[in-house]
Scaffold this active site. Sequence first.
Site, PDB file in Angstrom:
ATOM      1  CD1 TRP A  36     -29.183  32.693  21.671  1.00  0.00           C
ATOM      2  CD2 TRP A  36     -31.158  33.308  20.468  1.00  0.00           C
ATOM      3  NE1 TRP A  36     -29.210  31.863  20.624  1.00  0.00           N
ATOM      4  CE2 TRP A  36     -30.483  32.178  19.860  1.00  0.00           C
ATOM      5  CE3 TRP A  36     -32.360  33.653  19.887  1.00  0.00           C
ATOM      6  CZ2 TRP A  36     -31.044  31.568  18.814  1.00  0.00           C
ATOM      7  CZ3 TRP A  36     -32.806  33.034  18.829  1.00  0.00           C
ATOM      8  CH2 TRP A  36     -32.175  31.883  18.100  1.00  0.00           C
ATOM      9  CG  HIS A  37     -32.791  37.758  18.637  1.00  0.00           C
ATOM     10  ND1 HIS A  37     -33.575  37.084  19.483  1.00  0.00           N
ATOM     11  CD2 HIS A  37     -33.294  37.249  17.292  1.00  0.00           C
ATOM     12  CE1 HIS A  37     -34.500  36.241  18.971  1.00  0.00           C
ATOM     13  NE2 HIS A  37     -34.311  36.469  17.533  1.00  0.00           N
ATOM     14  N   GLY A  38     -28.821  39.862  20.342  1.00  0.00           N
ATOM     15  CA  GLY A  38     -27.819  40.922  20.488  1.00  0.00           C
ATOM     16  C   GLY A  38     -28.134  42.006  21.192  1.00  0.00           C
TER      17      GLY A  38
END
Length: 466
Positions: A359-361
């Site tokens: 989700w963060h990358g």
Amino acid sequence: MISMDMDSMAASIGVSVAVLRFLLCFVATIPVSFFWRIVPSRLGKHVYAAASGVFLSYLSFGFSSNLHFLVPMTIGYASMAMYRPKCGIITFFLGFAYLIGCHVFYMSGDAWKEGGIDSTGALMVLTLKVISCAVNYNDGMLKEEGLREAQKKNRLIEMPSLIEYFGYCLCCGSHFAGPVYEMKDYLQWTEGTGIWDSSEKRKQPSPYLATLRAIFQAGICMALYLYLVPQFPLTRFTEPVYQEWGFWKKFGYQYMAGQTARWKYYFIWSISEASIIISGLGFSGWTDDDASPKPKWDRAKNVDILGVELAKSAVQIPLVWNIQVSTWLRHYVYERLVKSGKKAGFFQLLATQTVSAVWHGLYPGYMMFFVQSALMIAGSRVIYRWQQAISPKLGVLRSMMVFINFLYTVLVLNYSAVGFMVLSLHETLTAYGSVYYIGTIIPVGLILLSYVVPAKPYRAKPRKEE
């Protein structure tokens, strides 16, 4: 003229013009949310919530941001309309796929690290909101008997209208940095039902004191961040001078770098908390004190600063850091991976942390941080089990174990956080290796040691009858 003013303002606080524009729009969510209170009619409130979110997004990120936001919103609504039995899982995977594509295309992590800004941060929040809406609509088909309490509370029996859905997704710019909240809560808030029912004897509480507290907290956090960030730059980890330091100085720098970065998040979440509180959506009920009940504003709370900095156990960190996202991960990932009648284990924990990392990358630093987090929490649980196995009569020894768990959490958390901050594989490994991977070795060692020295909670032996 305006451009020159923006340039000088940005230079005075040490940020880019793009970041300054975002900050101004972000702070503007507070008055924008306040004016929601005076908009007449339910339809008017939904329109205002959606339109203000679109306008703030345009001012902050440009026209293309709203096109990006439209993609996951369309995926979620179309899946609910066309295939309700699987709309949750469809929205989950397609929503994440689009988010990952944007992360890769814009290389958002590098932009953030270098002081830039783009709409992917807001897209992250929006993705979670559309997924939870679709999953809850999916849960509305299921029998209530087999559902968990969170599912019963948040399930949607009827499909929200298009304007309700847009208002929920973009509400007054709340998608900028969260917090994540549920569609059912949004609808009840807008309609004045549930805990927001003003027809009851108890009047709705005033949000202004709680809002001022959040704004004051935000000011302190920003001041501390601006003071500390020049003294503890992330670039120091790859400079020759860092490698010349001894172990304790390197470890101390990691602690201060991690703490410095946290003040930035504390500021962001304090502003978003103020915005949600002043709108009234942040209200979450009353305390249990019958004599003098006080209003609670927990729905808007995303961080407990003292809870993070003084956490006695790593298990407490998800409960006090990025609280609403942690709650989302627990309800929509962690609990749903546990089979009926079974207990959650390390697999569910690691899978949840992996989803959080994605989700963060897709940066190595994120991946390593969240794997480290899973190890950190598992190691902290081992220490806690050993603590619980000690007789209450040995209070000093129990207190020592509590203190050891606190030190362990401080050490491993700030060691692990370096990966989250520097992102690249080389810089992460350089920083971890500079302290001999101590923050990885200790949790793994504790987990392995728990198989050699298992612990069961202490139970007093029953006295024999004379």
